[in-house]
Design a protein around this motif. Structure first.
Motif, PDB file in Angstrom:
ATOM      1  N   VAL A  24       0.860  -1.182   0.000  1.00  0.00           N
ATOM      2  CA  VAL A  24       0.000   0.000   0.000  1.00  0.00           C
ATOM      3  C   VAL A  24       0.898   1.235   0.000  1.00  0.00           C
ATOM      4  N   THR A  25       0.697   2.073  -0.989  1.00  0.00           N
ATOM      5  CA  THR A  25       1.464   3.299  -1.107  1.00  0.00           C
ATOM      6  C   THR A  25       0.477   4.459  -1.131  1.00  0.00           C
ATOM      7  N   ALA A  26       0.729   5.474  -0.334  1.00  0.00           N
ATOM      8  CA  ALA A  26      -0.176   6.620  -0.292  1.00  0.00           C
ATOM      9  C   ALA A  26       0.630   7.918  -0.294  1.00  0.00           C
ATOM     10  N   THR A  27       0.098   8.894  -0.993  1.00  0.00           N
ATOM     11  CA  THR A  27       0.711  10.218  -1.034  1.00  0.00           C
ATOM     12  C   THR A  27      -0.386  11.258  -0.906  1.00  0.00           C
ATOM     13  N   LYS A  28      -0.145  12.252  -0.075  1.00  0.00           N
ATOM     14  CA  LYS A  28      -1.093  13.360   0.114  1.00  0.00           C
ATOM     15  C   LYS A  28      -0.345  14.659  -0.100  1.00  0.00           C
ATOM     16  N   TRP A  29      -0.953  15.540  -0.906  1.00  0.00           N
ATOM     17  CA  TRP A  29      -0.371  16.851  -1.136  1.00  0.00           C
ATOM     18  C   TRP A  29      -1.173  17.887  -0.373  1.00  0.00           C
ATOM     19  N   SER A  69      -3.791   6.683  -3.196  1.00  0.00           N
ATOM     20  CA  SER A  69      -3.390   5.517  -2.410  1.00  0.00           C
ATOM     21  C   SER A  69      -3.512   4.308  -3.325  1.00  0.00           C
ATOM     22  N   GLU A  70      -2.405   3.617  -3.548  1.00  0.00           N
ATOM     23  CA  GLU A  70      -2.405   2.459  -4.436  1.00  0.00           C
ATOM     24  C   GLU A  70      -2.256   1.184  -3.623  1.00  0.00           C
ATOM     25  N   TYR A  71      -3.089   0.213  -3.938  1.00  0.00           N
ATOM     26  CA  TYR A  71      -3.065  -1.095  -3.286  1.00  0.00           C
ATOM     27  C   TYR A  71      -2.745  -2.131  -4.348  1.00  0.00           C
ATOM     28  N   THR A  72      -1.682  -2.871  -4.149  1.00  0.00           N
ATOM     29  CA  THR A  72      -1.331  -3.926  -5.096  1.00  0.00           C
ATOM     30  C   THR A  72      -0.695  -5.087  -4.345  1.00  0.00           C
ATOM     31  N   THR A  73      -0.578  -6.201  -5.023  1.00  0.00           N
ATOM     32  CA  THR A  73       0.129  -7.339  -4.463  1.00  0.00           C
ATOM     33  C   THR A  73       1.407  -7.531  -5.257  1.00  0.00           C
ATOM     34  N   SER A  74       2.343  -8.263  -4.709  1.00  0.00           N
ATOM     35  CA  SER A  74       3.631  -8.418  -5.372  1.00  0.00           C
ATOM     36  C   SER A  74       3.523  -9.138  -6.705  1.00  0.00           C
TER      37      SER A  74
END
Length: 89
Positions: A24-29, A69-74
């Motif tokens: 899970v990767t998230a970025t907020k500006w 916010s990106e949700y992915t699996t390997s």
């Protein structure tokens, strides 16, 4: 007996592939708009579908992207994102 072993092997492979750890990767500006003057809209988008991504981003053309916010699996099966856009009311 061979059929049972084969079925168990395939089931085990599917179980392992389906149980990959999530990334899970998230970025907020920061927003330059005060809260009382801002309107925010969030959407779910399939990051593997270019047409869907283009449609969502075109829908909010002129808005500022403030969160993703990106949700992915390997194994890259099922890459979803939540994106939020902001604009002046």
């Amino acid at each position: 007996m061979n059929k049972i072993v084969g079925i168990l092997f395939i089931a085990g492979c599917l179980f392992i592939a389906g149980c990959q750890a999530a990334n899970v990767t998230a970025t907020k500006w920061d927003s330059a708009i005060s809260a009382d003057k801002a309107q925010t809209r969030c959407e779910r988008v399939d990051m593997r579908d270019r047409n869907e991504m283009d449609a969502i981003f075109k829908k909010y053309d002129g808005w500022k992207l403030v969160y993703i916010s990106e949700y992915t699996t390997s194994n890259k099966v099922g890459t979803d994102a939540a994106v939020c856009f902001e604009s002046v009311k």
